[in-house]
Design a protein around this motif. Structure first.
Motif, PDB file in Angstrom:
ATOM      1  N   VAL B 106      39.434  27.448  37.903  1.00 37.39           N
ATOM      2  CA  VAL B 106      38.922  28.552  37.100  1.00 37.39           C
ATOM      3  C   VAL B 106      38.470  29.699  38.006  1.00 37.39           C
ATOM      4  CG1 VAL B 106      36.954  29.175  35.659  1.00 37.39           C
ATOM      5  CG2 VAL B 106      38.330  27.179  35.088  1.00 37.39           C
ATOM      6  N   ALA B 110      40.348  33.621  38.931  1.00 29.78           N
ATOM      7  CA  ALA B 110      39.674  34.917  38.904  1.00 29.78           C
ATOM      8  C   ALA B 110      40.096  35.745  40.125  1.00 29.78           C
ATOM      9  CB  ALA B 110      38.164  34.727  38.889  1.00 29.78           C
ATOM     10  N   LYS B 124      42.646  41.380  20.158  1.00 27.28           N
ATOM     11  CA  LYS B 124      41.347  42.063  20.219  1.00 27.28           C
ATOM     12  C   LYS B 124      41.627  43.540  20.456  1.00 27.28           C
ATOM     13  CE  LYS B 124      39.141  38.300  22.829  1.00 27.28           C
ATOM     14  NZ  LYS B 124      37.937  38.059  22.060  1.00 27.28           N
ATOM     15  N   TYR B 132      37.742  41.378  28.875  1.00 31.19           N
ATOM     16  CA  TYR B 132      37.734  39.914  28.743  1.00 31.19           C
ATOM     17  C   TYR B 132      37.315  39.219  30.036  1.00 31.19           C
ATOM     18  CZ  TYR B 132      39.423  35.253  27.472  1.00 31.19           C
ATOM     19  OH  TYR B 132      39.512  33.920  27.198  1.00 31.19           O
ATOM     20  N   GLY B 133      38.001  39.547  31.130  1.00 27.63           N
ATOM     21  CA  GLY B 133      37.710  38.894  32.402  1.00 27.63           C
ATOM     22  C   GLY B 133      36.294  39.169  32.883  1.00 27.63           C
ATOM     23  N   ARG B 135      33.742  39.899  31.236  1.00 27.37           N
ATOM     24  CA  ARG B 135      32.783  39.206  30.374  1.00 27.37           C
ATOM     25  C   ARG B 135      32.676  37.727  30.732  1.00 27.37           C
ATOM     26  NH1 ARG B 135      30.822  42.079  25.995  1.00 27.37           N
ATOM     27  NH2 ARG B 135      32.277  43.527  25.017  1.00 27.37           N
ATOM     28  N   ILE B 136      33.811  37.040  30.846  1.00 29.23           N
ATOM     29  CA  ILE B 136      33.697  35.590  31.064  1.00 29.23           C
ATOM     30  C   ILE B 136      33.222  35.277  32.473  1.00 29.23           C
ATOM     31  CG2 ILE B 136      35.354  34.832  29.300  1.00 29.23           C
ATOM     32  CD1 ILE B 136      37.426  34.490  31.420  1.00 29.23           C
ATOM     33  N   HIS B 137      33.426  36.194  33.413  1.00 26.09           N
ATOM     34  CA  HIS B 137      32.959  35.904  34.764  1.00 26.09           C
ATOM     35  C   HIS B 137      31.635  36.586  35.071  1.00 26.09           C
ATOM     36  CE1 HIS B 137      36.558  33.743  35.684  1.00 26.09           C
ATOM     37  NE2 HIS B 137      37.324  34.752  35.337  1.00 26.09           N
ATOM     38  N   ARG B 186      44.055  44.368  32.417  1.00 26.35           N
ATOM     39  CA  ARG B 186      43.212  43.208  32.168  1.00 26.35           C
ATOM     40  C   ARG B 186      43.122  42.346  33.422  1.00 26.35           C
ATOM     41  NH1 ARG B 186      45.479  39.540  27.522  1.00 26.35           N
ATOM     42  NH2 ARG B 186      46.699  38.582  29.179  1.00 26.35           N
ATOM     43  N   ALA B 187      44.268  42.207  34.105  1.00 26.49           N
ATOM     44  CA  ALA B 187      44.277  41.360  35.297  1.00 26.49           C
ATOM     45  C   ALA B 187      43.481  41.992  36.433  1.00 26.49           C
ATOM     46  CB  ALA B 187      45.712  41.088  35.742  1.00 26.49           C
ATOM     47  N   VAL B 190      39.063  42.143  36.911  1.00 28.41           N
ATOM     48  CA  VAL B 190      38.168  41.218  37.607  1.00 28.41           C
ATOM     49  C   VAL B 190      38.305  41.378  39.117  1.00 28.41           C
ATOM     50  CG1 VAL B 190      38.032  39.506  35.781  1.00 28.41           C
ATOM     51  CG2 VAL B 190      39.897  39.391  37.400  1.00 28.41           C
TER      52      VAL B 190
END
Lengths: 480, 277
Positions: B106, B110, B124, B132-133, B135-137, B186-187, B190
């Motif tokens: 995981v 990242a 979304k 997205y990235g 936020r989750i990281h 998006r990629a 992060v």
């Protein structure tokens, strides 16, 4: 019986005609089958259809309506002797005459004097009518079969488009079948509407939909105590709603989470075992759930909650100073929980399908961003599947509202407006069952109330289903 | 500098023709030693060893089913998500074996972003797709921060001008080419070190392809980019290094110029001239 034999003969005739038509086509082709417009089988089938179908239709019509036509013919002339009988007696007279003519057991009434003579006359008349009717129907069918064959057979030629015509017949057959389904539904709805109208003539719709007192017992005699019933259905709606809420509180999380587990977490071996097991749960008849609720879950809950109650409340006490057990076997909670269990496989298999329809590329995209499984489920898969899941839950709600067996056995009969899940409540379906079981007169509001309730139930579940299916369909279009 | 190729010239001309500075040789970012991949019993990759430089574009070429996508998915351990797939060997990134037990896939993902063949924006809004990235990281500390990251990423992906006034619309409402650039935004949101691209232009029309290729050329200033492509013209246009795979084996790797003008292996020669594949 006669009709069955006639149908068998007709089938044999059509079969023979089929062979004839095919042979004719083969001859017409003259050794070059490709020169025919249609394969020989189509020629045969087309002639056989003309020979068989109209005649079969006549025979079916005779089987269905023949009895009624005979009855009408018999009653065309009523003998003078029966005119002074009461209407019910006259009915008995007619049915006796017909039964006698057919050699069936008649009523025990003994018809004497003038009536006896009239009866004897009518019995022989009925026999005659039956015999003539049968001969007429069979003759008509036979003539139709022959005429059909004679008209169709000479038209066969090399260029005859038998294939297209048989296709036309196929279309007619399919339309007929779907018409039967549609008409039946329409008939049910109309009868529901009609009887409900009669009910609403006796009880005003406002009182029915907004009244808070439900007591449909109507006395047989006007001077009895409590001779007029009360038809306020709100307590029933409240009970139905309460049980549905409890059921969904069990089915929605358990069903949804097991669907997520099955589609996202479980390995192939696990999935192959668990999914069929869940589907077995869906195959359990609701009556089995019903007595499971009434005999196992209900008493267990009662004992448990009374035990808790004795700690918390310590009362109320009866004259001997013992704690009065106020929780009964039948309660909303029992019915709701068992109904929830029944709905688990329904929710889980629908949700599983919907979650599986979320494209794998979205999962890959989320994992490639460094998301864990639960983050992927929570942030990508569930939002994508949400409309479909909502649709699945609404279908489950409409099943919960219409479910009958479990609530009949486990919810109780007292119409109460309560939010207490440990209380007995009753539902719309339970009341329909109790209103219509046993000997009932069909013109009292008590019985007709069942149609009013049925109509309400029908409208609500129909609306829910339409809404849910619209949501599911909209969702499907997005990814397929 | 002009390249002489054994191929027809590229069909698509982008606004700014890409320069192929043979560039200052970049230090190795990822060093691969003896990678074997099995799907169940079947061996998909056979003893692959290669060095992938940082801050440059490396192209994987080869016929369908040669294992280049499988190899790409080894670099961010996406093969872990496929049941029955087994990876053996060492992939060392910045001195660390990414297949080591101490490495959390995981966290690795990242650092190693991925762009797929078909644009796969989440259902979304455009903003939420890019956020997205982060936020989750937990990369952004507050809302302004997050908005800044989203804006910067969309700008880097060359999409900001087209979507800045409709960030709340669903990402799926964009055109295919825009979606692919959204996914690239998006990629990079992060701030990864490596970006893997699995045939990123195969679902796009020539104009959108040209835009994405331009973008790849810009991104190589900041990221180590590995791209799988079926189009040899594309490999020639965007990459500095090229690796040729065939039947699960690495046949040849070298600078793009070398591979296309003067391949050492006859099989490479055959493939780029269209005799196999």
């Amino acid at each position: 019986m006669t009709v069955l034999v006639a149908l068998a003969l007709l089938a044999a005739f059509s079969g023979g005609v089929f062979l004839l038509g095919r042979r004719r086509a083969v001859r017409l082709a003259g050794g070059a089958p490709a020169s025919l417009h249609s394969l020989p089988g189509y020629h045969g089938a087309w002639v056989a259809l003309w020979a068989g179908a109209p005649a079969a239709l006549i025979l079916f019509a005779f089987a269905v309506f023949g009895g009624r036509m005979e009855d009408a013919a018999l009653r065309a002339q009523a003998p003078a002797a029966i005119s002074q009988l009461s209407e019910q007696r006259q009915e008995v007279f007619w049915s006796d005459a017909r039964a006698e003519a057919r050699g069936e057991t008649s009523s025990e009434v003994r018809w004497e004097g003038d009536l006896g003579a009239a009866m004897a006359a009518k019995v022989s008349e009925a026999r005659q009518i039956t015999a003539y009717g049968r001969i007429a129907a069979l003759a008509l069918a036979g003539v139709l079969a022959l005429v059909g064959f004679l008209l169709a057979f000479p038209r066969l030629s090399k260029d005859f488009r038998a294939r297209n015509r048989v296709e036309g017949w196929t279309g007619v057959l399919l339309i007929a079948c779907s018409t039967v389904a549609v008409l039946t539904t329409l008939g049910i709805v109309l009868s529901l509407l009609w009887e409900s109208l009669r009910f609403f003539q006796a009880v005003s719709p406002l009182e029915f939909l907004l009244g808070t007192s439900w007591d449909p017992q109507i006395a047989m005699r006007a001077d009895q105590v409590a001779s007029s019933g009360a038809f306020g259905a709100v307590p029933l709606f409240a009970g139905t709603f309460l049980i549905m809420l409890i059921g969904m509180a069990v089915a929605a999380p358990v069903g949804l989470f097991s669907a997520i587990y099955l589609s996202e977490y479980a390995g192939p071996a696990m999935r192959a075992t668990v999914k069929p097991l869940l589907e077995v749960l869906a195959g359990v008849p609701t009556v089995v759930y019903g007595f499971f609720a009434a005999l196992t879950v209900g008493p267990t809950f009662r004992a448990f909650f009374n035990w808790i109650g004795s700690f918390l409340v310590g009362g109320p006490m009866d004259a001997l100073g013992q704690y009065l057990e106020t929780v009964q076997n039948q309660m909303a909670l029992t019915a709701g929980v068992v109904m929830g269990i029944m709905l688990i496989p329904f929710v889980s298999s629908l949700s599983d399908d919907i979650i599986n329809a979320v494209p794998q590329s979205l999962r890959d995209g989320s994992y490639a961003m460094g998301a864990t499984k639960s983050e992927t489920v929570k942030r990508v898969i569930l939002p994508a599947a949400l409309p479909g899941v909502v649709g699945a839950l609404m279908l489950a709600v409409s099943r919960a509202i219409g479910e009958t067996m479990i609530v009949t056995m486990a919810a109780g009969l007292q119409a109460k407006m309560t939010a207490n899940p440990l209380d007995t409540v009753t539902t719309v379906t339970v009341q329909i069952v109790t209103l219509l079981t046993g000997d009932q007169e069909f013109d009292s509001p008590k019985t007709l109330a069942a149609f009013g309730l049925g109509l309400t139930l029908f409208v609500v579940t129909l609306a829910l289903n339409v809404f849910a299916l619209a949501i599911v369909r909209k969702y499907r279009e997005q990814y397929d | 500098m002009v390249m002489t190729m054994t191929l027809k010239p590229p069909v698509i001309r982008t606004a700014a023709p890409h320069s192929h500075h043979p560039a200052t040789p970049q230090p190795t970012k990822i060093s691969v030693r003896d990678i074997n991949v099995f799907y169940g019993e079947k061996q998909a990759l056979n003893s692959i060893s290669v060095e992938i430089p940082g801050k440059a574009v490396t192209a994987f070429i080869g016929p369908s089913g040669c294992g280049k996508s499988t190899f790409l998915r080894c670099i961010n351990r996406m093969n872990d998500t496929i049941a029955g797939c087994r990876v053996e060997g060492q992939i060392v990134m910045d001195g660390q074996d990414i297949n080591d037990r101490s490495i959390d896939p995981v966290v690795l993902r990242a650092k190693v972003g991925m762009v797929f063949q078909k644009p796969n924006p989440f259902p979304k809004s455009i903003f939420e797709n890019v956020a997205y990235g982060p936020r989750i990281h937990g990369i952004a500390s507050n809302k302004q921060d997050l908005e800044g990251i989203v804006e910067a990423s969309l700008k880097k992906a060359g999409l900001w001008a087209e979507v800045s006034d409709r960030l709340n619309q669903p990402g799926t409402s964009l055109s295919g080419g825009q979606q692919q650039r959204l996914v690239i935004a998006r990629a990079i949101a992060v701030n990864p070190e490596v970006i893997l691209m699995d045939e990123p232009c195969s679902a796009l029309d020539p104009i959108a392809t040209a835009r994405v290729e331009e973008l790849i050329d810009e991104l190589r200033q900041q990221f180590c980019i590995v791209i799988v492509t079926h189009s040899m013209a594309q490999a020639a246009r965007v990459s500095q290094r090229t690796v040729f795979f065939h039947m699960g084996e690495l046949i040849e790797s070298g600078s793009t110029e070398e591979i296309f003008t003067n391949p050492r292996e006859p099989r490479t020669q055959d493939y780029i001239t269209g005799r196999i594949g």
